[in-house]
Design an enzyme around this catalytic site. Structure first.
Site, short mmCIF file in Angstrom:
data_model
loop_
_atom_site.label_atom_id
_atom_site.label_comp_id
_atom_site.label_asym_id
_atom_site.label_seq_id
_atom_site.Cartn_x
_atom_site.Cartn_y
_atom_site.Cartn_z
N THR A 21 -5.36 -2.26 0.91
CA THR A 21 -5.15 -1.45 -0.30
C THR A 21 -6.42 -1.29 -1.11
O THR A 21 -6.64 -0.24 -1.73
CB THR A 21 -4.04 -2.08 -1.16
OG1 THR A 21 -2.82 -2.11 -0.42
CG2 THR A 21 -3.83 -1.31 -2.45
N SER A 62 -3.63 -4.11 6.68
CA SER A 62 -3.62 -5.42 7.33
C SER A 62 -2.40 -5.61 8.22
O SER A 62 -2.43 -6.42 9.15
CB SER A 62 -3.71 -6.54 6.30
OG SER A 62 -2.60 -6.56 5.43
N THR A 93 -3.57 -7.29 1.58
CA THR A 93 -2.85 -8.49 1.13
C THR A 93 -1.67 -8.85 2.03
O THR A 93 -1.23 -9.99 2.02
CB THR A 93 -2.34 -8.31 -0.31
OG1 THR A 93 -1.45 -7.18 -0.37
CG2 THR A 93 -3.50 -8.09 -1.27
N ASP A 94 -1.15 -7.90 2.81
CA ASP A 94 0.01 -8.21 3.65
C ASP A 94 -0.24 -9.37 4.60
O ASP A 94 0.65 -10.20 4.82
CB ASP A 94 0.42 -6.97 4.46
CG ASP A 94 1.09 -5.91 3.62
OD1 ASP A 94 1.31 -6.15 2.42
OD2 ASP A 94 1.38 -4.82 4.17
#
Length: 331
Positions: A21, A62, A93-94
């Protein structure tokens, strides 16, 4: 709150971009548009940082990362750190916590490696990526962070890679460390570190070409999922337990039998919890589990335990050697 001051690194810093992101723009459906050079150029406070280099390793969401991608990111970060360079990895961040955990397994020098990312795309009002990058650079370049290992810097907080979990989908402080709390904070561009997590012996797997499945458990588990997982002939398993290491006796029997052939790692479903040793004595309790060949994961999450087990298997460790490796977090 994230820092607002400019960092003053005591060591040279390399920023590696791995998508996510933080590199996305767009008002109605953000997509990847920014590479490493773009990320640096759009953060004005970084223009005053001497010796800051940036390069892109991979540029994908990710959730699209392969194990090969993750290993490539971690190797590049590790190799730079071996030359005394502080490293920042910008990442989606995933799956950030999994790549950070893998990097912790590989990292073998004193220079810090810092993972960060963003919850809001770069084009969104109040985008958090720039502040997170500034904070991450300040930690990566700080003399105080020497020997800290691999950390996640997010929303002004510093978390160790082995403890960090994404615990909120949309909060600007999306990461937390349920077991330990943060190691420190970043304020006005200056990191304050008040605790540390002991470093573990490192591994250097040539690849991650192994099959490790994560298999949860629930009340009323009838072993269907366990048997289906074993039917795929995995190289190792990470299995869920209830409470403090508890399973239905029939499920425990299935996993105990499998643990005679392959490494079976047991994690606890609660975010703050470990497998106990002797509180309960009923069938399927932690005493029964620890009497088998099943290996407790300690405070590691299921996803962290999977990355560590993949690295152990690809490094050629035996079941007993895997047990020793996980005992470092089962204290």
């Amino acid at each position: 709150m994230p820092s607002i001051g400019a960092p003053a690194p005591a060591r040279r810093v390399l920023m590696l971009a791995a998508g996510g992101t933080i590199a996305m723009t767009g008002d109605a459906g953000a997509t990847l548009e920014l590479d490493a050079a773009d990320l640096v150029s759009t953060v004005r406070r970084l223009t005053s940082v001497d010796g800051l280099e940036a390069r892109t390793v991979v540029n994908v969401p990710s959730a699209h990362l392969s194990l090969r991608d993750q290993l490539a990111v971690c190797r590049e970060a590790r190799d730079a750190a071996r030359h005394g360079v502080g490293v920042v990895v910008t990442h989606g961040t995933d799956a950030l916590e999994e790549t950070a955990m893998l990097c912790d397994v590989l990292h073998d020098t004193d220079a810090p490696i810092v993972f960060t990312g963003a919850i809001r795309p770069a084009s969104a009002p109040g985008a958090d990526g720039p502040a997170n990058i500034v904070d991450a650079v300040s930690v990566a370049g700080s003399a105080a962070a020497a020997g800290i290992g691999v950390v996640v810097v997010f929303g002004g907080e510093i978390h160790h890679a082995r403890c960090a979990r994404k615990t909120d989908t949309t909060s600007l402080t999306a990461f937390s460390s349920p077991q330990t709390g943060p190691l420190g904070r970043v304020t006005e561009g200056h990191p304050t570190i008040w605790s540390r997590v002991p470093r573990n012996p490192h591994l250097d797997p040539p690849d991650l070409d192994r099959r490790v499945l994560v298999v949860p458990t629930v009340a009323g588990d009838d072993c269907t999922l366990a048997r289906a997982a074993l039917a795929t002939a995995p190289d190792g398993l990470v299995v869920g337990t209830l409470g403090a290491g508890h399973l239905h006796p029939a499920v425990l029997e299935v996993w105990a039998e499998a643990a005679e052939r392959i490494p079976v790692i047991a994690y606890c479903r609660p975010e703050r919890g470990v497998v106990l040793s002797g509180t309960y004595g009923y069938p399927g309790s932690e005493q029964d589990l620890r009497s088998t060949g099943i290996i407790p994961a300690g405070f590691l999450s299921a996803q962290a335990a999977r990355m560590k087990l993949l690295a152990c298997l690809a490094s050629g460790l035996t079941i007993d050697e895997v047990r020793w490796a996980f005992q470092q977090d089962d204290g």
